[in-house]
Scaffold this active site. Sequence first.
Site, PDB file in Angstrom:
ATOM      1  N   SER A 145       0.876  -1.173   0.000  1.00 37.34           N
ATOM      2  CA  SER A 145       0.000   0.000   0.000  1.00 37.34           C
ATOM      3  C   SER A 145       0.909   1.218   0.000  1.00 37.34           C
ATOM      4  CB  SER A 145      -0.849  -0.006   1.271  1.00 37.34           C
ATOM      5  OG  SER A 145      -1.314   1.302   1.576  1.00 37.34           O
ATOM      6  N   TYR A 158      -3.178  -1.400   9.978  1.00 35.54           N
ATOM      7  CA  TYR A 158      -3.034  -1.473   8.520  1.00 35.54           C
ATOM      8  C   TYR A 158      -1.641  -0.996   8.094  1.00 35.54           C
ATOM      9  CZ  TYR A 158      -4.094  -0.959   3.558  1.00 35.54           C
ATOM     10  OH  TYR A 158      -4.077  -1.068   2.200  1.00 35.54           O
TER      11      TYR A 158
END
Lengths: 266, 247
Positions: A145, A158
Amino acid sequence: MIAEFDLSRRTALVIGAAGGLGREQALGLARAGADVAIADLNQSGLQATSLAIKAVGREVDVFPLDITVPGEVRAVVDAVEKRFGKIDILVNSAGMTRRGASEDYDQGLFERILDINLNGMFYACQNVGRLMIKRGGGRIINMGSIFSSAGIAESPAYAMSKGAVAQLTKTLAIEWAPYGIAVNAILPSWFDTAMGNVVADREKFYAGTAEVPSSADLAARTTGRVPLRRLGKPPEIVGATVFLASNAASMVTGHLLAVDGGFLAQ
Amino acid sequence: MNVRACDFDLSERVALVAGCSEAGVSLALALGQSGAELVLSDSCAGRVQAAQATLEAEGVAAAGIPFQIDGRDDAFELVNRVVSSHAKLDILVNAQEQFLDKPAVDLTTEEWGYSLHVNLKVVFWTCQAAGKHMLARGEGSIINLSSLAASLGFPNSVGFAVSKGGVEQMTRTLGVEWIRRGVRVNAIAGWGEGLRRQLGATGAERIPMGRFANAADLEGTAIYLASRASAALSGQIIHVDGGYSAQ
């Protein structure tokens, strides 16, 4: 199609293929010529992806999988090898996220996100890696990401898991280079999927937090910070995936490829 | 801000050094010699006592709390104990770490899980607990111990490297999330014991400085990050590596 990008006679295993970017990646690999094994916890989503791949004319089979259970990962990898004879390409696309103030972030949620985004990915790399070492090569593509390298408030689990994914990718790339295995990661920005469209799905992402931000506020904090000023469209992940899976990337390993509308270049 | 030598002074600050690793003991000594009141903790009582003895030999007193962190609540209990005995917590150094030299294909699920627990999860829970207290007071500095293995790939270190990669993202995330509320979070990345041992003497040839930076080499950076001198710094990873990662 230029020959270097052709994936005919390759078998890919795409984990997390029931929806979102994983589904697009499975379809994209099939369109590039690969046969595809697809795995996910969501079985109805898997069936839908399977139908779409069949429509492309490639071989496909579905494998229900809870990636957080090491024994299940091993069993699915063995089953895919048995069904297709080999695994040339592994795409690790299972993931989840939830927002919440870091100081109050729930332990159960924290562990759940690490289990899916990180532990499951490692189990998949390890089991497929063993087969690839035996066969003398392969391609592994891990989904990172933009938050594999940039910081973001209120997403501690995350961001931590995705930072760890970057290191998993580099470590395995160096360790397995002598076996002809390339390990790379794709770092997407916000995409228009159930997981990436935080503005549309803000109630879900902010479930359990004191306050759900307004759409305008969230848009400013997300796509507003992307130089291209928009969400990625799911098919826009395919080019990077096919490239990394193909001979065109034969010298590329340990790389983090941002598909992010310029976010990380800022 | 005009920085003076006095801005590095840590008098009247309470520092918790969690993890009596080689680096933990070195950083505790540095903070203590700069005036901080020290509390050392570790899951192993023997290591706490050994660390206290090492510091005492250098004329630095430190309280010790042997304490095992299995989950989030334990970390909050540890911070509560420090706050009960010392009234507050200004500085947290997260120095708990475990390095395992093993090929990725052979790593067991248990070894992988333990590495993530010690190197990543415990660090996060301790940040949460200290952060909660510091945010309520509107000030504090957290220093996480990272490693070159957080940004570069080294073979046979996957659990450690992955955890440290997570620690760096934790540092950036908390760094941006908490700075407006007065709490800064930074990390130091150096050559830990494990990497030095794994790479051996020949590894040093590729380091511009000509040798590995050791735990003592991290001390100045820790004092800087703990002190007012770094008041505008947050979410940063400082590489103390003899120039290795600059190449």
